[in-house]
Design an enzyme around this catalytic site. Sequence first.
Site, short mmCIF file in Angstrom:
data_model
loop_
_atom_site.label_atom_id
_atom_site.label_comp_id
_atom_site.label_asym_id
_atom_site.label_seq_id
_atom_site.Cartn_x
_atom_site.Cartn_y
_atom_site.Cartn_z
CD GLN A 165 -3.53 -4.68 6.17
OE1 GLN A 165 -3.36 -3.73 5.42
NE2 GLN A 165 -4.20 -5.77 5.81
CG ASP A 198 -10.12 -0.64 4.14
OD1 ASP A 198 -9.78 -0.90 2.98
OD2 ASP A 198 -9.45 -0.92 5.15
CE LYS A 202 -3.83 -2.53 1.89
NZ LYS A 202 -4.52 -3.07 3.05
#
Length: 285
Positions: A97, A120, A53
């Site tokens: 994460q 997200d 990422k």
Amino acid sequence: MAQIIDGKAVSAAVKAEVAEETAKLRDEKGLKVGLAVVIVGNDPASRVYVNNKKKACEAVGFQSYEYALDESTTQEQLLDLVNVLNRDDRVNGILVQLPLPKHIDEKAVINAISPDKDVDAFHPINVGKIMIGEYSFLPCTPAGVMRLIESTGTDITGKQCVVIGRSNIVGKPQAMLLLQKNGTVTICHSKTKNLKEICLGADILVVAIGRANFVTGDMIKEGAVVIDVGMNRLDNGKLCGDVEFESAEKKASFITPVPGGVGPMTIAMLMKNTLTAAKQQAGIE
Ligand code: NAP
């Protein structure tokens, strides 16, 4: 024989679009785009994802801010950090994460992220917006799948779409997105009866279950578009999907490989969401 959908190429195209727009925003409006990535603990797979990422951020011209926290971090400490990032103007998107260590309640952390920075799209507000079709961000993997289907030139309207898997991050939002594009959608899961018959009716089949080679060619309708979200590590260390590629490619018109299909799309769509967040926060979109 199916045409293989090249996820790396489609992902590169999405990232190129994001990079171009990011440069334009910087040059014309002096706007910088920033993504905060939070990782707790030492899970090797999570570390690989976070590094990827960060690399993607660099490639598209974003600032990335990494917060690598010790395994022993308490929930309260993590929530404090999320609150700081919610208020930090340099940070347009926040990604925590997953999975988190067992002593931390993932839901509490997701709910603490400002919906405007929830790139997200896991926050209940963003999930609800997807249900009513008024979303800012789409969850990255299902959004990536939609882009891959689009790349085949397939019109979803009126098609029989079957999604296997009903998780909150893939299966359920995937079904919603196909529905919004006027597909006739069936969601299957571990309690579904007659799975093979249902799959044989699918013009578009999206498989997201996490079981290696589960869907075989005899479950696929001639000419179907087959998207394999699964990522399973075999004993020999190789990565494989939920679809048995060799038998499925003989039946499908288009099929994604694993690796190189859906996987590369997820990060590209994360970049796109972060750019959208930056524009919205600047009042541009
Ligand atoms: P998950 O939360 O474990 O959900 C799996 C789903 O599959 C559940 O709904 C489950 O049904 C269903 N299922 C399990 N066994 C089944 C069976 N025998 N028949 C029919 N349905 C069955 O998994 P997930 O997070 O959605 O991920 C699914 C896969 O996609 C995994 O391999 C994951 O690694 C991969 N993935 C890839 C990406 C990417 O970027 N490429 C991103 C996310 C996930 P029940 O609800 O009834 O238990």
